[in-house]
Design a protein around this motif. Sequence first.
Motif, mmCIF file in Angstrom:
data_model
loop_
_atom_site.group_PDB
_atom_site.id
_atom_site.type_symbol
_atom_site.label_atom_id
_atom_site.label_comp_id
_atom_site.label_asym_id
_atom_site.label_seq_id
_atom_site.Cartn_x
_atom_site.Cartn_y
_atom_site.Cartn_z
ATOM 1 N N UNK A 163 0.777 -1.242 0.053
ATOM 2 C CA UNK A 163 0.041 0.001 0.008
ATOM 3 C C UNK A 163 0.924 1.222 0.151
ATOM 4 N N UNK A 164 0.314 2.345 -0.363
ATOM 5 C CA UNK A 164 0.983 3.574 -0.429
ATOM 6 C C UNK A 164 0.452 4.872 0.273
ATOM 7 N N UNK B 126 -2.714 -3.884 -1.289
ATOM 8 C CA UNK B 126 -3.068 -4.895 -2.502
ATOM 9 C C UNK B 126 -2.109 -5.759 -2.711
ATOM 10 N N UNK B 127 -2.531 -6.864 -3.340
ATOM 11 C CA UNK B 127 -1.872 -7.662 -4.052
ATOM 12 C C UNK B 127 -1.533 -7.363 -5.545
ATOM 13 N N UNK B 128 -2.522 -6.790 -6.082
ATOM 14 C CA UNK B 128 -2.618 -6.718 -7.461
ATOM 15 C C UNK B 128 -2.227 -5.228 -7.764
ATOM 16 N N UNK B 129 -1.063 -4.887 -8.599
ATOM 17 C CA UNK B 129 -0.802 -3.727 -9.018
ATOM 18 C C UNK B 129 -1.803 -2.868 -9.553
ATOM 19 N N UNK B 130 -2.599 -3.494 -10.519
ATOM 20 C CA UNK B 130 -3.582 -2.996 -11.287
ATOM 21 C C UNK B 130 -4.784 -2.102 -10.114
ATOM 22 N N UNK C 227 -4.951 4.573 -5.927
ATOM 23 C CA UNK C 227 -4.366 5.998 -5.859
ATOM 24 C C UNK C 227 -5.110 6.900 -6.836
ATOM 25 N N UNK C 228 -5.547 6.334 -8.058
ATOM 26 C CA UNK C 228 -6.106 7.459 -8.866
ATOM 27 C C UNK C 228 -7.612 7.639 -8.213
ATOM 28 N N UNK D 172 4.419 0.656 1.591
ATOM 29 C CA UNK D 172 4.299 -0.162 2.855
ATOM 30 C C UNK D 172 4.413 -1.658 2.000
ATOM 31 N N UNK D 173 5.260 -2.401 2.484
ATOM 32 C CA UNK D 173 5.464 -3.804 1.764
ATOM 33 C C UNK D 173 5.417 -5.003 2.991
#
Length: 362
Positions: free
Chosen positions: A5-6, A57-61, A67-68, A127-128
Amino acid sequence: MRTVGVEEELLLVDPDTGEPKALSAAVLTRAVQEDPGQDLFQLEVFGQMLEFATRPHTDMADLGADVVRSRKEAARLAGEVGCAVAALATCPVPVTGALTPNDRYRWMAEQYGIATQDWLVCGCHAHVAVESDEEGVAVLDRLRPWLPVLRALSANSPYWQGRDTGYVSFRSRLWSRCPSAGPTELFGSPARYHGQVADMLASGVILDQGMVYFDARLSAKYPTVEIRVADVCLRAETTMLLATLARALVETAARDWRAGRPAPDHSVSLLRLAAWHAAHTGLDRELLDPVTMRPRPAPEVVRTLLEHSGEALADSGDTALAEEAVDELLHRGTGAREQLRLMERTGSLREVVTECVRRTQG
């Protein structure tokens, strides 16, 4: 698969003039009025800043969409109180920070004096997830030489207080004035990590664990490694690339630790030089190679990062995403390069800010 997450910090500005607006409390009040349980937005040190945090999230999309969505929601709420949001890591036009009325922030202002005003800067923290403090500290030890490359990829702060700084990430130079900020030595064990944090708190120079501003640290709130070197990125797709590479680097570091491969033993002095070099020229010229600590063309160093984390990227299905995003970033340039081109075209830092408001939302 590890979650990521960011957190992003955004600048609040007048949509027409680009002047910063100390309206974060009004934006947050609006958000709470609509949803009393909201936990997306929070205040920062200065009233001209607003922070949001995505879900893990696990999926980057999915992360990119989050974020958007968060940026658009921030823009909507800001618009309702008379301002706009800009993903700028420093404020290009002159500004005096309006300290958020909070005991913790007042303590910082009293403790650090005029230097506190330099911290009206916006970062992006990834955050990973990690399985334990043991794995987390092993990851921190192995991430150290790669963090300047992430800084270079995210560079988005060439202007500050109305001046061209000569840096592409001047935010990081301002932030380095904080007494606990910067690269760390090898820890080797959770006991040594937590012991150092305890000693720092006992010194009285910092107030709490949240002020342990290492370039990467164990989160005090979540079971994550928190990577803190990046400027807030002008474009959401760069944020997604940053998070993708952060997860791959963490996974690679954890695999190296489990395989018994030692952490690179670069000195803190060399790591500081690498961090400065990345902040100075970013992707435009050279970076220090994370393996050799010698200068190499920046695109080659970025490719080295992709190779270093290639197995982790492949296993998470992110290889094509990362390679395409890197190619696009190297072609288009970082947020700093976009700002510099805007200034060349318009001759006005206010125009730079107002155009960046539009680019923040894509």
